[in-house]
Design a protein around this motif. Sequence first.
Motif, PDB file in Angstrom:
ATOM      1  N   SER A   6       0.821  -1.203   0.000  1.00  0.00           N
ATOM      2  CA  SER A   6       0.000   0.000   0.000  1.00  0.00           C
ATOM      3  C   SER A   6       0.860   1.259   0.000  1.00  0.00           C
ATOM      4  N   SER A   7       1.937   1.247   0.787  1.00  0.00           N
ATOM      5  CA  SER A   7       2.788   2.443   0.854  1.00  0.00           C
ATOM      6  C   SER A   7       3.603   2.625  -0.418  1.00  0.00           C
ATOM      7  N   LEU A   8       3.968   1.545  -1.078  1.00  0.00           N
ATOM      8  CA  LEU A   8       4.700   1.670  -2.338  1.00  0.00           C
ATOM      9  C   LEU A   8       3.794   2.229  -3.447  1.00  0.00           C
ATOM     10  N   SER A   9       2.524   1.853  -3.435  1.00  0.00           N
ATOM     11  CA  SER A   9       1.580   2.460  -4.371  1.00  0.00           C
ATOM     12  C   SER A   9       1.444   3.949  -4.085  1.00  0.00           C
ATOM     13  N   ALA A  10       1.441   4.307  -2.800  1.00  0.00           N
ATOM     14  CA  ALA A  10       1.351   5.717  -2.426  1.00  0.00           C
ATOM     15  C   ALA A  10       2.584   6.486  -2.893  1.00  0.00           C
ATOM     16  N   VAL A  11       3.749   5.854  -2.894  1.00  0.00           N
ATOM     17  CA  VAL A  11       4.968   6.508  -3.378  1.00  0.00           C
ATOM     18  C   VAL A  11       4.824   6.893  -4.847  1.00  0.00           C
ATOM     19  N   GLU A  12       4.283   5.999  -5.653  1.00  0.00           N
ATOM     20  CA  GLU A  12       4.086   6.293  -7.080  1.00  0.00           C
ATOM     21  C   GLU A  12       3.114   7.462  -7.274  1.00  0.00           C
ATOM     22  N   VAL A  13       2.027   7.458  -6.528  1.00  0.00           N
ATOM     23  CA  VAL A  13       1.061   8.556  -6.621  1.00  0.00           C
ATOM     24  C   VAL A  13       1.703   9.860  -6.154  1.00  0.00           C
ATOM     25  N   LEU A  98       1.502  18.582   0.586  1.00  0.00           N
ATOM     26  CA  LEU A  98       0.591  17.445   0.561  1.00  0.00           C
ATOM     27  C   LEU A  98       1.281  16.255   1.198  1.00  0.00           C
ATOM     28  N   VAL A  99       0.545  15.495   1.995  1.00  0.00           N
ATOM     29  CA  VAL A  99       1.042  14.232   2.539  1.00  0.00           C
ATOM     30  C   VAL A  99       0.277  13.103   1.864  1.00  0.00           C
ATOM     31  N   VAL A 100       0.995  12.111   1.370  1.00  0.00           N
ATOM     32  CA  VAL A 100       0.372  10.982   0.669  1.00  0.00           C
ATOM     33  C   VAL A 100       0.675   9.703   1.443  1.00  0.00           C
ATOM     34  N   VAL A 101      -0.348   8.950   1.754  1.00  0.00           N
ATOM     35  CA  VAL A 101      -0.177   7.684   2.470  1.00  0.00           C
ATOM     36  C   VAL A 101      -1.059   6.623   1.831  1.00  0.00           C
ATOM     37  N   VAL A 131      -5.120   9.952   0.654  1.00  0.00           N
ATOM     38  CA  VAL A 131      -5.080   8.536   1.019  1.00  0.00           C
ATOM     39  C   VAL A 131      -5.332   7.722  -0.249  1.00  0.00           C
ATOM     40  N   VAL A 132      -4.341   6.929  -0.626  1.00  0.00           N
ATOM     41  CA  VAL A 132      -4.395   6.184  -1.885  1.00  0.00           C
ATOM     42  C   VAL A 132      -5.147   4.881  -1.657  1.00  0.00           C
ATOM     43  N   ARG A 133      -6.330   4.804  -2.247  1.00  0.00           N
ATOM     44  CA  ARG A 133      -7.139   3.597  -2.151  1.00  0.00           C
ATOM     45  C   ARG A 133      -7.019   2.810  -3.449  1.00  0.00           C
ATOM     46  N   ARG A 134      -8.109   2.584  -4.137  1.00  0.00           N
ATOM     47  CA  ARG A 134      -8.066   1.798  -5.371  1.00  0.00           C
ATOM     48  C   ARG A 134      -7.552   2.643  -6.532  1.00  0.00           C
ATOM     49  N   GLU A 135      -7.362   2.000  -7.678  1.00  0.00           N
ATOM     50  CA  GLU A 135      -6.881   2.698  -8.863  1.00  0.00           C
ATOM     51  C   GLU A 135      -7.939   3.700  -9.330  1.00  0.00           C
ATOM     52  N   PRO A 136      -7.534   4.953  -9.591  1.00  0.00           N
ATOM     53  CA  PRO A 136      -8.515   5.938 -10.058  1.00  0.00           C
ATOM     54  C   PRO A 136      -8.836   5.747 -11.534  1.00  0.00           C
ATOM     55  N   ASP A 137      -9.934   6.333 -11.970  1.00  0.00           N
ATOM     56  CA  ASP A 137     -10.264   6.386 -13.386  1.00  0.00           C
ATOM     57  C   ASP A 137      -9.440   7.515 -14.002  1.00  0.00           C
ATOM     58  N   PRO A 138      -8.491   7.226 -14.894  1.00  0.00           N
ATOM     59  CA  PRO A 138      -7.609   8.275 -15.414  1.00  0.00           C
ATOM     60  C   PRO A 138      -8.335   9.329 -16.234  1.00  0.00           C
ATOM     61  N   ASP A 139      -9.535   9.024 -16.701  1.00  0.00           N
ATOM     62  CA  ASP A 139     -10.300   9.976 -17.497  1.00  0.00           C
ATOM     63  C   ASP A 139     -11.480  10.570 -16.731  1.00  0.00           C
TER      64      ASP A 139
END
Length: 285
Positions: A6-13, A98-101, A131-139
């Motif tokens: 989860s935290s590695l996905s947050a790093v990308e975001v 901004l803080v991203v987790v 807070v990074v949850r599921r994959e967003p809709d890019p469009d």
Amino acid sequence: MDGSASSLSAVEVAAHEARLRGAGLRVVHAFFWPALHVPLGASPYGPAEGGLQNMAERLLNEAVQRAKATEPEVEVTDVMITGEPLTVLEAQSREAELVVVGTRGMGGFVGLLVGSTAVHLAAHGQCPVLVVRREPDPDGPIVLGVDGSPAGQRAIEFAFAEAELRGAPVLALHAWSTWTAPMPPPPDPVEPYAHEPGALRAEEEQLLSQALAGHQEKHPDVQVERTVVQGGVREALIEASRSARMLVVGARGRGGFTGLVLGSVSQAMLHHAYCPVAVVRAPRE
């Protein structure tokens, strides 16, 4: 970050957010083991690269490499701070844009939808918390929950700024409800209704327009769709999040209890939204 998926996905975001803003990215790891007075170095009976200190450094290095691979032009730094995560990240939020987790960390309880770190930061962070949850809709649009409270103005500005950075539209959603239980007979048969039919909806639409006033002028390139829904706020926002790039809510609404730091709507979004959730607190008085 703590090395969890989860935290590695947050790093990308976070790397993507930094590029959009033209900002640097600081990857933070809270190293709490020294407080427990346990050995930090490699065991004399094990490999030289073992031990908690080396493990934490590897986690940080992995996160930095992930961020650089995601957004090569972003300046990435890392820091390991002794302390427990909630205290460390709240202090970091005082000087951050901004803080991203992620939603869950290495220490999460089984079955817990959102980790305590994410909820705590959303309630106490000194800057917006994503807070990074599921994959967003890019469009999809930036979905903005509007309740008309003065505290929600900062969330509105954040949503418009995010939309402008991405070239995305804003879906400004306001939900309202009326009394649904059986009503007693009117006391005056001549004037049975306190409001003309449709008057309540018109008032709520006016509330939404007033809340957005000035923000569209400040961000003229952002397309805005206004939606007024009669029904539950949580249900409406969760449904809208299915096709959203991001959901933006304030930390507190006009229906909050005095002294409550994080409102029930924002907590529900952290647990159930289908896209990343940004919680924006109003400035402290």
